[in-house]
Scaffold this motif. Structure first.
Motif, mmCIF file in Angstrom:
data_model
loop_
_atom_site.group_PDB
_atom_site.id
_atom_site.type_symbol
_atom_site.label_atom_id
_atom_site.label_comp_id
_atom_site.label_asym_id
_atom_site.label_seq_id
_atom_site.Cartn_x
_atom_site.Cartn_y
_atom_site.Cartn_z
ATOM 1 N N VAL A 153 0.846 -1.195 0.000
ATOM 2 C CA VAL A 153 0.000 0.000 0.000
ATOM 3 C C VAL A 153 0.888 1.254 0.000
ATOM 4 C CG1 VAL A 153 -1.925 1.173 1.135
ATOM 5 C CG2 VAL A 153 -1.696 -1.299 1.355
ATOM 6 N N GLU A 157 1.185 4.294 -2.751
ATOM 7 C CA GLU A 157 1.050 5.694 -2.341
ATOM 8 C C GLU A 157 2.284 6.477 -2.794
ATOM 9 O OE1 GLU A 157 0.800 6.460 1.845
ATOM 10 O OE2 GLU A 157 0.347 8.572 1.514
ATOM 11 N N SER A 162 -3.937 7.290 -5.954
ATOM 12 C CA SER A 162 -4.916 7.923 -5.067
ATOM 13 C C SER A 162 -5.379 6.902 -4.026
ATOM 14 C CB SER A 162 -6.115 8.400 -5.879
ATOM 15 O OG SER A 162 -6.787 7.285 -6.424
ATOM 16 N N ARG A 163 -6.136 7.350 -3.026
ATOM 17 C CA ARG A 163 -6.615 6.441 -1.976
ATOM 18 C C ARG A 163 -7.489 5.341 -2.570
ATOM 19 N NH1 ARG A 163 -4.388 5.018 2.458
ATOM 20 N NH2 ARG A 163 -6.342 4.464 3.468
ATOM 21 N N THR A 164 -8.371 5.716 -3.511
ATOM 22 C CA THR A 164 -9.252 4.704 -4.107
ATOM 23 C C THR A 164 -8.431 3.716 -4.942
ATOM 24 O OG1 THR A 164 -9.755 6.371 -5.774
ATOM 25 C CG2 THR A 164 -11.472 5.909 -4.171
ATOM 26 N N GLN A 165 -7.404 4.215 -5.616
ATOM 27 C CA GLN A 165 -6.548 3.306 -6.396
ATOM 28 C C GLN A 165 -5.782 2.359 -5.472
ATOM 29 O OE1 GLN A 165 -4.211 6.119 -8.606
ATOM 30 N NE2 GLN A 165 -5.448 5.882 -10.454
ATOM 31 N N GLN A 166 -5.329 2.884 -4.322
ATOM 32 C CA GLN A 166 -4.633 2.018 -3.359
ATOM 33 C C GLN A 166 -5.567 0.924 -2.858
ATOM 34 O OE1 GLN A 166 -2.889 4.484 -0.196
ATOM 35 N NE2 GLN A 166 -2.553 6.046 -1.738
ATOM 36 N N LEU A 167 -6.835 1.330 -2.604
ATOM 37 C CA LEU A 167 -7.835 0.365 -2.124
ATOM 38 C C LEU A 167 -8.060 -0.716 -3.176
ATOM 39 C CD1 LEU A 167 -9.789 0.168 0.353
ATOM 40 C CD2 LEU A 167 -11.538 1.110 -1.136
ATOM 41 N N SER B 73 2.478 13.991 3.453
ATOM 42 C CA SER B 73 3.015 13.482 2.191
ATOM 43 C C SER B 73 2.971 14.558 1.118
ATOM 44 C CB SER B 73 2.169 12.308 1.708
ATOM 45 O OG SER B 73 2.289 11.232 2.563
ATOM 46 N N ARG B 76 -0.019 14.320 -4.907
ATOM 47 C CA ARG B 76 -0.017 13.140 -5.767
ATOM 48 C C ARG B 76 0.881 13.316 -7.000
ATOM 49 N NH1 ARG B 76 -4.916 10.856 -9.272
ATOM 50 N NH2 ARG B 76 -3.916 8.900 -9.802
ATOM 51 N N SER B 111 -8.202 8.657 -11.648
ATOM 52 C CA SER B 111 -8.508 7.646 -10.637
ATOM 53 C C SER B 111 -9.538 6.620 -11.115
ATOM 54 C CB SER B 111 -9.016 8.334 -9.381
ATOM 55 O OG SER B 111 -8.520 7.697 -8.265
#
Lengths: 247, 256
Positions: A153, A157, A162-167, B73, B76, B111
């Motif tokens: 994960v 990152e 993105s967070r949704t892509q990581q999920l 961080s 992106r 995304s």
């Protein structure tokens, strides 16, 4: 020292169970002939009732499918609240406690309460299965969340995902096989458990077992038993096949 | 020319113990830098800082012209420009080699289409090229957990190359590779630095390989830079001092 105490206690417990006055061990010798007589009355099974048996099996299957579906939906939400890695102890501790309490209540008791609340038929069965299965599935799902390895994960990152892509591409691929395996396992359990729900009026084939045994129609009870054995073997084979795919 | 990396008086402590002490450093585009030093010297900590993953450090640090923060961080788009090769590979075991390498492209995509596995033509081209460069084309459809240690390390490298970064940070990128693969991979990474004008920093325990492939070598010990020299000027006394000094510091005796 410690080990001999444990063995001694175990021996005492067995002796106490065997010598209990109300065991009725003296009835054992007569059981053989009586069982043979029952089995004799079951053969040959009365296959003329197959339409009713099929209806009962279909209803049992529907209870198991819908009960599992609703349990999966409820568990998905509760699992997040029970996951150590997602929420603070003030939340996951009580939620896990609640799940343990749910698991500890016997299904048949839940089914009787549901029959009292919504009346006879498949609905109390579905509600009982949903309630009971959620206690286990939510726990399993939360463990799947907690066991996700952090490094992949972090790698996504770091690459700008993105967070949704990581999920989708790091968390879900790790969780999915565990969740699918646990859900299929629970479905098989739900199917087995919903077979007996009819005995308390909560729908499914269990009603026919009770009716035929109580009215001494053993040849018909034999047909129902055969159908149940067939369904359980089938679901077990399906479960085994799917478990291999998820490894 | 703007430096790809600029550190000014950077320090960091782990549980009260100094991990990095007053580091100042500048790396130019097209430059390959090797970090040499014993375990615990601060190499991984420094690389994590440059990748924007370290929290609670002091000083000034900028990467690709962006100031790094000690509390959050980078955005992106900045993260997508920094490629990182993880020492422990950090692959998603159940995914194929191809998808693991494609994961390096996620920062370059919108995304939503990526959620359904719909990737652009350019993404597929980059992944295919990275697989060819790392000699993994034949293994593209094998699951990552069915690979050997060396193959997994090459997947981690391919993921970084597919990302098409402006800066490559690599934490011991060839530690699990046989000599032939190690040379090929280091040649690939440092070659990218020269041909595309990007910066490369890799940590290593192999002074000879570092001398051959890096333009510049930093000797790190106990969180401090002991030497910072062009590769051709690093002597065996420099590297011996780096490792043997640490052995003395940790109380170990070196038997020759």
């Amino acid at each position: 020292m410690g080990r001999s105490v444990i063995w001694g206690a175990l021996a005492l417990a067995i002796l106490w169970s065997l010598t209990s006055a109300d065991m009725g061990l003296e009835k054992l010798p007569g059981a053989g002939p009586r069982l043979t007589e029952f089995l004799g009355r079951m053969i040959p099974p009365d296959l003329s009732i197959w339409p009713e048996v099929l209806r009962g099996l279909a209803e049992t299957l529907r209870i198991a499918i819908l009960g599992t579906l609703f349990a999966v939906i409820l568990s998905a939400g509760l699992a997040v609240l029970a996951a150590e890695t997602l929420v603070p102890p003030a939340i996951w501790r009580p939620v896990r406690g609640l799940l343990a309490v749910i698991r500890s209540i016997p299904l048949i008791l839940v089914a009787m309460l549901m029959v009292g609340a919504v009346g006879l038929g498949p609905l109390p069965g579905i509600l009982a299965i949903t309630f009971h299965a959620t206690g286990m599935l939510a726990k399993f799902y939360s463990e799947a969340i907690d066991n996700v390895a952090a490094a992949p994960v972090a790698a996504l990152e770091s690459a700008g995902a993105s967070r949704t892509q990581q999920l989708r591409w790091a968390i879900w691929p790790q969780m999915a096989p565990v969740i699918l395996r646990d859900t299929v396992f629970r479905f098989e359990l739900n199917l087995r458990e919903s077979l007996i729900l009819g005995i308390v009026g909560a729908g499914g084939i269990g009603l026919y077992v009770q009716t035929y045994v109580r009215s001494f129609q053993y040849d018909k009870a034999a047909t129902v038993t055969l159908a149940i054995v067939g369904l359980v073997l089938l679901s077990e084979a399906l479960n085994t096949a799917l478990q291999k795919r998820f490894s | 020319m703007t430096a790809v990396i600029a550190l000014d008086a950077v320090s960091h402590c782990f549980d009260g113990e100094a991990a990095l002490t007053n580091l100042s450093l500048s790396v130019q585009p097209g430059e390959s830098v090797a970090l040499l030093g014993p375990s615990g010297a601060g190499k991984s900590t420094m690389l994590a800082l440059l990748d924007g993953r370290l929290r609670g450090w002091q000083g000034q640090a900028s990467v690709l012209g962006n100031q790094l923060s000690a509390t959050r961080s980078p955005a992106r788009e900045i993260r997508a420009d920094i490629g990182f090769i993880f020492q422990e590979f950090a692959l998603v075991d159940r995914l194929s080699v191809y998808q693991n390498v494609m994961n390096g492209r996620l920062g370059r995509m919108k995304s939503w289409p990526a959620l359904w596995g719909r990737f652009g033509e350019q993404d597929h081209i980059c992944v295919t090229r990275a697989l060819q460069d790392t000699g993994l084309s034949d293994l593209a459809h094998r699951r990552a957990d069915r690979l050997s240690g060396g193959q997994r390390q090459r997947v981690a490298i391919a993921r970084c190359l597919a990302q098409d970064p402006e800066l490559i940070l690599a934490d011991e990128p060839v530690s699990n590779l046989d000599p032939a693969h190690a040379e090929r991979i280091l040649g690939l990474i440092t070659g990218a630095a020269r041909s595309r004008g990007i910066g490369v920093i890799f940590s290593s325990h192999q002074p000879d390989l570092s001398r051959r492939f890096a333009d510049r070598i930093l000797g790190l010990r106990d969180g401090e830079i002991l030497f910072d020299k062009r590769s051709g000027r690093v002597t065996s006394e420099d590297t011996d001092g780096l490792y043997h000094g640490a052995s003395a510091a940790t109380g170990l005796r070196v038997v020759s």
